[in-house]
Design a protein around this motif. Structure first.
Motif, PDB file in Angstrom:
ATOM      1  N   ALA A  29     -21.347  25.525 -14.115  1.00  0.00           N
ATOM      2  CA  ALA A  29     -20.259  25.291 -13.155  1.00  0.00           C
ATOM      3  C   ALA A  29     -19.058  24.650 -13.843  1.00  0.00           C
ATOM      4  CB  ALA A  29     -20.748  24.416 -12.002  1.00  0.00           C
ATOM      5  N   VAL A  30     -19.315  23.679 -14.721  1.00  0.00           N
ATOM      6  CA  VAL A  30     -18.230  23.025 -15.450  1.00  0.00           C
ATOM      7  C   VAL A  30     -17.575  24.001 -16.424  1.00  0.00           C
ATOM      8  CG1 VAL A  30     -17.693  21.206 -17.114  1.00  0.00           C
ATOM      9  CG2 VAL A  30     -19.170  20.713 -15.185  1.00  0.00           C
ATOM     10  N   ALA A  31     -18.391  24.775 -17.120  1.00  0.00           N
ATOM     11  CA  ALA A  31     -17.850  25.760 -18.063  1.00  0.00           C
ATOM     12  C   ALA A  31     -16.994  26.791 -17.326  1.00  0.00           C
ATOM     13  CB  ALA A  31     -18.984  26.440 -18.821  1.00  0.00           C
ATOM     14  N   SER A  32     -17.417  27.189 -16.152  1.00  0.00           N
ATOM     15  CA  SER A  32     -16.642  28.160 -15.363  1.00  0.00           C
ATOM     16  C   SER A  32     -15.298  27.587 -14.932  1.00  0.00           C
ATOM     17  CB  SER A  32     -17.432  28.598 -14.133  1.00  0.00           C
ATOM     18  OG  SER A  32     -18.572  29.307 -14.516  1.00  0.00           O
ATOM     19  N   ASP A  33     -15.293  26.327 -14.532  1.00  0.00           N
ATOM     20  CA  ASP A  33     -14.025  25.669 -14.174  1.00  0.00           C
ATOM     21  C   ASP A  33     -13.090  25.624 -15.375  1.00  0.00           C
ATOM     22  OD1 ASP A  33     -14.878  25.276 -11.616  1.00  0.00           O
ATOM     23  OD2 ASP A  33     -15.175  23.111 -11.801  1.00  0.00           O
ATOM     24  N   PHE A  34     -13.650  25.309 -16.520  1.00  0.00           N
ATOM     25  CA  PHE A  34     -12.868  25.248 -17.749  1.00  0.00           C
ATOM     26  C   PHE A  34     -12.269  26.623 -18.072  1.00  0.00           C
ATOM     27  CE2 PHE A  34     -13.194  25.304 -22.569  1.00  0.00           C
ATOM     28  CZ  PHE A  34     -11.943  24.737 -22.760  1.00  0.00           C
ATOM     29  N   ALA A  35     -13.080  27.666 -17.947  1.00  0.00           N
ATOM     30  CA  ALA A  35     -12.598  29.025 -18.225  1.00  0.00           C
ATOM     31  C   ALA A  35     -11.494  29.428 -17.242  1.00  0.00           C
ATOM     32  CB  ALA A  35     -13.761  30.014 -18.162  1.00  0.00           C
ATOM     33  N   LYS A  39      -7.721  30.486 -18.299  1.00  0.00           N
ATOM     34  CA  LYS A  39      -7.116  31.753 -17.881  1.00  0.00           C
ATOM     35  C   LYS A  39      -5.781  31.517 -17.183  1.00  0.00           C
ATOM     36  CE  LYS A  39     -11.257  34.517 -17.439  1.00  0.00           C
ATOM     37  NZ  LYS A  39     -12.018  35.472 -16.635  1.00  0.00           N
ATOM     38  N   ARG A  40      -5.745  30.489 -16.361  1.00  0.00           N
ATOM     39  CA  ARG A  40      -4.519  30.172 -15.645  1.00  0.00           C
ATOM     40  C   ARG A  40      -3.408  29.746 -16.607  1.00  0.00           C
ATOM     41  NH1 ARG A  40      -6.656  26.638 -12.792  1.00  0.00           N
ATOM     42  NH2 ARG A  40      -5.796  24.780 -13.701  1.00  0.00           N
ATOM     43  N   PRO A  96      -0.541  26.439 -26.498  1.00  0.00           N
ATOM     44  CA  PRO A  96      -1.911  26.012 -26.187  1.00  0.00           C
ATOM     45  C   PRO A  96      -2.321  26.349 -24.760  1.00  0.00           C
ATOM     46  CG  PRO A  96      -0.621  24.217 -27.106  1.00  0.00           C
ATOM     47  CD  PRO A  96       0.321  25.334 -26.840  1.00  0.00           C
ATOM     48  N   PHE A  97      -3.553  26.803 -24.620  1.00  0.00           N
ATOM     49  CA  PHE A  97      -4.121  27.071 -23.303  1.00  0.00           C
ATOM     50  C   PHE A  97      -5.545  26.546 -23.204  1.00  0.00           C
ATOM     51  CE2 PHE A  97      -4.778  30.660 -26.033  1.00  0.00           C
ATOM     52  CZ  PHE A  97      -6.061  31.122 -25.764  1.00  0.00           C
ATOM     53  N   MET A  98      -6.282  26.533 -24.309  1.00  0.00           N
ATOM     54  CA  MET A  98      -7.658  26.038 -24.279  1.00  0.00           C
ATOM     55  C   MET A  98      -7.698  24.504 -24.268  1.00  0.00           C
ATOM     56  SD  MET A  98      -9.614  28.653 -24.098  1.00  0.00           S
ATOM     57  CE  MET A  98     -11.243  28.506 -24.777  1.00  0.00           C
ATOM     58  N   GLU A 103      -8.509  19.309 -21.330  1.00  0.00           N
ATOM     59  CA  GLU A 103      -7.967  18.019 -20.882  1.00  0.00           C
ATOM     60  C   GLU A 103      -7.948  17.924 -19.357  1.00  0.00           C
ATOM     61  OE1 GLU A 103      -7.254  15.262 -22.604  1.00  0.00           O
ATOM     62  OE2 GLU A 103      -7.915  16.297 -24.411  1.00  0.00           O
ATOM     63  N   GLN A 104      -7.635  19.017 -18.686  1.00  0.00           N
ATOM     64  CA  GLN A 104      -7.588  19.024 -17.225  1.00  0.00           C
ATOM     65  C   GLN A 104      -8.967  18.852 -16.594  1.00  0.00           C
ATOM     66  OE1 GLN A 104      -5.764  22.654 -15.896  1.00  0.00           O
ATOM     67  NE2 GLN A 104      -3.736  22.077 -16.649  1.00  0.00           N
ATOM     68  N   ASN A 105      -9.994  19.286 -17.287  1.00  0.00           N
ATOM     69  CA  ASN A 105     -11.333  19.312 -16.692  1.00  0.00           C
ATOM     70  C   ASN A 105     -12.290  18.250 -17.209  1.00  0.00           C
ATOM     71  OD1 ASN A 105     -11.556  21.854 -14.890  1.00  0.00           O
ATOM     72  ND2 ASN A 105     -10.374  22.492 -16.664  1.00  0.00           N
ATOM     73  N   LYS A 106     -11.960  17.574 -18.289  1.00  0.00           N
ATOM     74  CA  LYS A 106     -12.946  16.680 -18.901  1.00  0.00           C
ATOM     75  C   LYS A 106     -13.317  15.483 -18.032  1.00  0.00           C
ATOM     76  CE  LYS A 106      -9.817  13.855 -21.686  1.00  0.00           C
ATOM     77  NZ  LYS A 106      -9.422  13.517 -23.034  1.00  0.00           N
ATOM     78  N   HIS A 107     -12.394  14.971 -17.255  1.00  0.00           N
ATOM     79  CA  HIS A 107     -12.697  13.783 -16.455  1.00  0.00           C
ATOM     80  C   HIS A 107     -13.566  14.103 -15.232  1.00  0.00           C
ATOM     81  CE1 HIS A 107     -10.147  11.400 -18.975  1.00  0.00           C
ATOM     82  NE2 HIS A 107      -9.115  12.207 -18.756  1.00  0.00           N
ATOM     83  N   SER A 108     -13.433  15.286 -14.704  1.00  0.00           N
ATOM     84  CA  SER A 108     -14.215  15.649 -13.521  1.00  0.00           C
ATOM     85  C   SER A 108     -15.532  16.336 -13.880  1.00  0.00           C
ATOM     86  CB  SER A 108     -13.390  16.563 -12.612  1.00  0.00           C
ATOM     87  OG  SER A 108     -13.080  17.761 -13.281  1.00  0.00           O
ATOM     88  N   ALA A 109     -15.777  16.569 -15.152  1.00  0.00           N
ATOM     89  CA  ALA A 109     -16.962  17.332 -15.568  1.00  0.00           C
ATOM     90  C   ALA A 109     -18.269  16.682 -15.138  1.00  0.00           C
ATOM     91  CB  ALA A 109     -16.944  17.540 -17.082  1.00  0.00           C
TER      92      ALA A 109
END
Length: 131
Positions: A29-35, A39-40, A96-98, A103-109
């Motif tokens: 689920a976390v990996a999917s959010d990151f992907a 993509k965005r 940069p995109f990855m 950075e956007q997802n690490k705190h909520s992971a």
């Protein structure tokens, strides 16, 4: 993390295979959010870079652990240039995109993993009660 001890106790009651499936679902689920974030954030020219961002599940050789990677799948769209876009080259500025997606997802992971595990635990416990 609040409630992690309770989650851990509840997991221990279930068979090992079910435990692994539940934990895998949380990490996926976390990996999917990151992907999705990557993509965005990916720059669009042909759209192939964005389409090529995938989550891959990888097992160790001895199958003792599983890991998920998020990255550019070079095979399907022949996108060999993802790293050049991310870091730039002598002639192309970095876009940069990855890293921003991370950075956007690490705190909520951790919270996302915990939430997903609790959802799956509830589902598995309900299944056990029905049997």
């Amino acid at each position: 993390i609040k409630g992690l001890k309770e989650v851990n106790r509840a997991l221990k009651v279930l068979p090992e295979r079910v435990q692994k499936n539940i934990l895998t679902a949380g990490v996926r689920a976390v990996a999917s959010d990151f992907a999705k974030s990557a993509k965005r954030l990916a720059p669009v020219d042909s759209g192939d870079l964005k389409k090529s961002i995938k989550v891959k599940k990888r097992r160790s050789k001895n199958r003792s652990y599983v890991r998920f990677t998020v990255g550019v799948d070079k095979t399907k769209f022949h996108v060999f240039y993802g790293h050049m876009i991310e870091f730039g080259t002598a002639n192309i500025p970095a876009q940069p995109f990855m890293r921003p997606a991370f950075e956007q997802n690490k705190h909520s992971a951790v919270q996302k993993i915990t939430h997903k595990i609790r959802q799956r635990l509830d589902k598995e416990i309900e299944k056990a009660r029905v049997r």
